[in-house]
Design a protein around this motif. Structure first.
Motif, PDB file in Angstrom:
ATOM      1  N   UNK A  10       0.853  -1.215  -0.173  1.00 47.37           N
ATOM      2  CA  UNK A  10      -0.061  -0.009  -0.099  1.00 47.37           C
ATOM      3  C   UNK A  10       0.877   1.278  -0.137  1.00 47.37           C
ATOM      4  N   UNK A  11       2.114   1.160   0.282  1.00 49.57           N
ATOM      5  CA  UNK A  11       2.851   2.481   0.373  1.00 49.57           C
ATOM      6  C   UNK A  11       3.059   3.119  -1.024  1.00 49.57           C
ATOM      7  N   UNK A  12       3.302   2.251  -2.112  1.00 50.66           N
ATOM      8  CA  UNK A  12       3.518   3.154  -3.143  1.00 50.66           C
ATOM      9  C   UNK A  12       2.070   3.635  -3.855  1.00 50.66           C
ATOM     10  N   UNK A  13       1.149   2.940  -3.728  1.00 46.56           N
ATOM     11  CA  UNK A  13      -0.190   3.580  -4.136  1.00 46.56           C
ATOM     12  C   UNK A  13      -0.402   4.896  -3.224  1.00 46.56           C
ATOM     13  N   UNK A  14      -0.047   4.867  -1.951  1.00 44.32           N
ATOM     14  CA  UNK A  14      -0.438   6.048  -1.223  1.00 44.32           C
ATOM     15  C   UNK A  14       0.519   7.082  -1.852  1.00 44.32           C
ATOM     16  N   UNK A  15       1.704   6.823  -2.185  1.00 36.89           N
ATOM     17  CA  UNK A  15       2.486   8.071  -2.601  1.00 36.89           C
ATOM     18  C   UNK A  15       1.972   8.252  -3.995  1.00 36.89           C
ATOM     19  N   UNK A  16       1.326   7.726  -4.763  1.00 37.36           N
ATOM     20  CA  UNK A  16       0.976   7.991  -5.952  1.00 37.36           C
ATOM     21  C   UNK A  16      -0.402   8.651  -5.742  1.00 37.36           C
ATOM     22  N   UNK A  17      -1.232   8.706  -4.903  1.00 38.04           N
ATOM     23  CA  UNK A  17      -2.280   9.596  -4.427  1.00 38.04           C
ATOM     24  C   UNK A  17      -1.616  10.802  -3.832  1.00 38.04           C
ATOM     25  N   UNK A  18      -0.495  10.828  -3.430  1.00 35.87           N
ATOM     26  CA  UNK A  18      -0.046  12.213  -2.871  1.00 35.87           C
ATOM     27  C   UNK A  18      -0.007  12.185  -1.329  1.00 35.87           C
ATOM     28  N   UNK A  19      -0.558  10.927  -0.766  1.00 36.17           N
ATOM     29  CA  UNK A  19      -0.619  10.880   1.010  1.00 36.17           C
ATOM     30  C   UNK A  19       0.893  10.308   1.236  1.00 36.17           C
ATOM     31  N   UNK A  20       1.824  11.166   1.406  1.00 33.38           N
ATOM     32  CA  UNK A  20       3.063  10.805   1.638  1.00 33.38           C
ATOM     33  C   UNK A  20       3.162  10.599   3.089  1.00 33.38           C
ATOM     34  N   UNK A  21       2.332  11.070   4.018  1.00 29.25           N
ATOM     35  CA  UNK A  21       2.216  10.479   5.297  1.00 29.25           C
ATOM     36  C   UNK A  21       1.899   9.237   5.625  1.00 29.25           C
ATOM     37  N   UNK A  22       1.064   8.624   4.632  1.00 28.46           N
ATOM     38  CA  UNK A  22       0.624   6.997   4.961  1.00 28.46           C
ATOM     39  C   UNK A  22       1.774   6.314   4.285  1.00 28.46           C
ATOM     40  N   UNK A  23       2.503   6.887   3.278  1.00 25.92           N
ATOM     41  CA  UNK A  23       3.600   6.241   2.612  1.00 25.92           C
ATOM     42  C   UNK A  23       4.781   5.920   3.570  1.00 25.92           C
ATOM     43  N   UNK A  24       4.876   7.215   4.307  1.00 27.45           N
ATOM     44  CA  UNK A  24       6.162   6.961   5.287  1.00 27.45           C
ATOM     45  C   UNK A  24       5.708   6.076   6.422  1.00 27.45           C
ATOM     46  N   UNK A  25       4.590   6.184   6.746  1.00 29.00           N
ATOM     47  CA  UNK A  25       3.961   5.394   8.103  1.00 29.00           C
ATOM     48  C   UNK A  25       3.972   3.725   7.622  1.00 29.00           C
ATOM     49  N   UNK A  26       3.888   3.488   6.587  1.00 25.49           N
ATOM     50  CA  UNK A  26       3.923   1.936   6.154  1.00 25.49           C
ATOM     51  C   UNK A  26       5.196   1.495   6.025  1.00 25.49           C
ATOM     52  N   UNK A  27       6.114   2.382   5.736  1.00 27.44           N
ATOM     53  CA  UNK A  27       7.464   1.821   5.697  1.00 27.44           C
ATOM     54  C   UNK A  27       8.028   1.893   6.814  1.00 27.44           C
ATOM     55  N   UNK A  28       7.782   2.864   7.907  1.00 25.48           N
ATOM     56  CA  UNK A  28       8.443   2.946   8.998  1.00 25.48           C
ATOM     57  C   UNK A  28       7.875   1.767   9.867  1.00 25.48           C
ATOM     58  N   UNK A  29       6.643   1.247   9.953  1.00 26.56           N
ATOM     59  CA  UNK A  29       6.064   0.205  10.656  1.00 26.56           C
ATOM     60  C   UNK A  29       6.630  -0.834  10.071  1.00 26.56           C
ATOM     61  N   UNK A  30       6.705  -1.267   8.831  1.00 24.43           N
ATOM     62  CA  UNK A  30       7.589  -2.472   8.406  1.00 24.43           C
ATOM     63  C   UNK A  30       9.116  -2.452   8.879  1.00 24.43           C
ATOM     64  N   UNK A  31       9.659  -1.257   8.925  1.00 28.19           N
ATOM     65  CA  UNK A  31      11.135  -1.266   9.116  1.00 28.19           C
ATOM     66  C   UNK A  31      11.183  -1.710  10.535  1.00 28.19           C
ATOM     67  N   UNK A  32      10.314  -1.121  11.429  1.00 25.36           N
ATOM     68  CA  UNK A  32      10.377  -1.389  12.837  1.00 25.36           C
ATOM     69  C   UNK A  32      10.362  -2.975  12.966  1.00 25.36           C
TER      70      UNK A  32
END
Length: 219
Positions: A148-170
């Motif tokens: 879902x992170x790439x789709x979020x970025x495509x919609x301009x939702x940078x905050x959701x994009x970053x949150x998904x990556x941060x959660x997976x990274x953690x």
């Protein structure tokens, strides 16, 4: 080295590489081609097709005829095609993630690979495995797709994009010795984030560092 050719498939990454070239390769000029269709076709089709390979080959040929000393392709999704071109090109053709993969396999036995696209995850995992074989290292690779992170970025939702990556990274840093970020655009999410001492590697800086180190010896 007088001129470095750079091929981007994500135009917004150009300033990142411009800054790194200025930092590590003072006096080296750049000739840049941005072709987002290379990545868009790969995402659409789920793999690098013949048209994408041909377009990439034409870009490399154009840069070589212009007189660059080497070509850096900054897209991990087309990495396998870059390796194919490197075998036949009259100038060195470099994939952006190779230095990162080589560094990662020297840092631990369990390597996490984080990506927002399946088309990037698979070639990055393959590259890490190849790097491990090249160094005769036995590693375990844990791939993770940030759904879902790439789709979020495509919609301009940078905050959701970053949150998904941060959660997976953690979650991933608790299971591995080192994490590899498959896409250059993910690096800013990891910057300054607490990872419990687990290194998190991104490709742009390591790629340019490797080019700088090789200047004393012909590529």
């Amino acid at each position: 080295m007088q001129k470095l050719g750079i091929i981007h498939t994500v135009s917004r990454l150009a300033p990142v590489f411009d800054g790194l070239v200025g930092e590590y390769l003072p006096g080296v000029g750049t000739v840049v081609i941005a072709d987002e269709l290379l990545l868009q076709r790969t995402i659409r089709d789920g793999a690098v097709d013949g048209i994408t390979r041909e377009r990439l080959a034409q870009h490399v040929e154009q840069l070589a005829s212009y007189g660059v000393d080497a070509v850096l392709v900054t897209c991990s999704s087309v990495g396998a095609a870059v390796d194919e071109l490197a075998a036949t090109s009259e100038v060195p053709v470099l994939r952006v993630d190779r230095a990162m993969a080589e560094r990662a396999v020297g840092m631990g036995r369990t390597i996490g690979v984080l990506a927002t696209l399946p088309t990037t995850l698979v070639p990055t995992v393959d590259l890490v495995r190849s790097a491990a074989d090249g160094q005769a290292r036995d590693v375990t690779i844990l791939p993770r797709l940030c759904e879902g992170a790439f789709d979020a970025l495509g919609r301009g939702d940078v905050e959701l994009h970053d949150a998904i990556i941060a959660d997976e990274l953690d979650q991933l840093v608790a299971q591995v010795d080192v994490v590899v970020l498959a896409q250059a655009s993910m690096a800013r999410v990891a910057e300054g984030r607490e990872t419990g001492g687990v290194p998190v590697l991104s490709s742009p800086r390591l790629a340019i560092e490797q080019i700088a180190q090789s200047i004393a010896t012909p590529l």
